[in-house]
Enzyme design. Structure first.
Site, PDB file in Angstrom:
ATOM      1  N   SER A   1     -35.526   8.972  17.393  1.00 43.24           N
ATOM      2  CA  SER A   1     -36.223  10.225  17.094  1.00 43.24           C
ATOM      3  C   SER A   1     -37.627   9.937  16.569  1.00 43.24           C
ATOM      4  O   SER A   1     -37.889   8.890  15.966  1.00 43.24           O
ATOM      5  CB  SER A   1     -35.458  11.071  16.074  1.00 43.24           C
ATOM      6  OG  SER A   1     -36.282  12.051  15.481  1.00 43.24           O
TER       7      SER A   1
ATOM      8  N   TYR B   1     -33.470  12.977   6.522  1.00 42.03           N
ATOM      9  CA  TYR B   1     -33.152  12.504   7.874  1.00 42.03           C
ATOM     10  C   TYR B   1     -34.136  11.426   8.304  1.00 42.03           C
ATOM     11  O   TYR B   1     -33.750  10.393   8.856  1.00 42.03           O
ATOM     12  CB  TYR B   1     -33.199  13.700   8.819  1.00 42.03           C
ATOM     13  CG  TYR B   1     -33.000  13.412  10.283  1.00 42.03           C
ATOM     14  CD1 TYR B   1     -31.782  12.954  10.771  1.00 42.03           C
ATOM     15  CD2 TYR B   1     -34.031  13.642  11.198  1.00 42.03           C
ATOM     16  CE1 TYR B   1     -31.598  12.726  12.127  1.00 42.03           C
ATOM     17  CE2 TYR B   1     -33.856  13.413  12.549  1.00 42.03           C
ATOM     18  CZ  TYR B   1     -32.637  12.954  13.007  1.00 42.03           C
ATOM     19  OH  TYR B   1     -32.465  12.725  14.349  1.00 42.03           O
TER      20      TYR B   1
END
Length: 229
Positions: free
Chosen positions: A131, A145
């Site tokens: 990501s 995250y």
């Protein structure tokens, strides 16, 4: 490059399922790990499917089962991931630990268990779905995250360094917003305008097929003009 075998986590849906579908079409033999193996086996009837829980430290058992089935492992693709919408002050330890287990520690254990096979392949590949949150912190709410995804990016580079002389190449795939269940609550951009999971699967396919002399350390993709750094 024939009869290659790949392990894929997170293949039950989203990006992982698209990767599994693409590799099936390209002739790979697949070992898929999932918490609900029966449902996954129905979707991929020709694959080797085992029960796998990224929080249960069962990666060695999965690898042993795949090795027994195929006799070799050429690629490990870590697509499973989880997020928590809390900043670094608000998040509780158990929620943060769950992200560490699924986003960082389980991929490391999976690569470690398969390492002898990847080295023996001569063209072993490790793909981590990292990501763009592994490259930047977009907001306070996504920072916890991002902490785990920054670690996942470092893990990918560490594996690349470790395996270089044995022909193992690790690639971190870093997409922005992809049309999956994880982004179903995202506002401000229509799902059809997000990067599609099939697009990310194609990137994985490219990283798997590149020769040892053309290693792709990181691959980034986005659906908006955000700076990628």
């Amino acid at each position: 490059m024939e009869n290659r075998v790949a392990l894929i986590s997170g293949a039950s849906g989203g990006i992982g399922a698209c990767i599994a579908q693409l590799l099936t079409q390209r002739g790979w033999s697949l070992s898929l790990g999932a918490r609900d193996p029966d449902a996954l086996a129905q979707r991929f009837p020709d694959a080797h499917v085992v029960r796998h829980d990224a929080t249960a430290c069962d990666e060695a058992e999965w690898v042993a089962a795949a090795r027994a089935r195929f006799g070799r492992i050429d690629a490990v693709i870590c697509s499973a991931g989880v997020t928590s919408p809390h900043d670094v002050i608000e998040i509780e330890d158990d929620a943060l630990e769950r992200m560490w287990e699924i986003n960082v520690k389980s991929p490391r254990r999976l690569a470690r268990a398969a390492w002898p096979d990847l080295c023996a392949s001569g063209q072993g590949r490790v793909i981590l779905l990292v990501s763009l949150s592994g490259k930047r912190v977009r907001s306070a709410a996504s920072a916890s995250y991002a902490v785990t995804k920054h670690a996942a990016l470092a893990l990918s580079h560490g594996l690349r360094r470790k395996g270089w002389e044995d022909g193992v190449r690790a690639t971190a795939i870093c997409p922005g917003r992809v049309r999956t269940n994880m982004t179903s609550g995202v506002t401000g951009i229509a799902p059809e305008n997000m990067t599609q999971p099939e697009n990310v699967a194609e990137m994985v396919g490219l990283a798997l097929d590149m020769p040892n002399t053309a290693s792709l350390a990181e691959m980034m993709v986005n659906c908006d003009p955000e700076d990628q750094y």
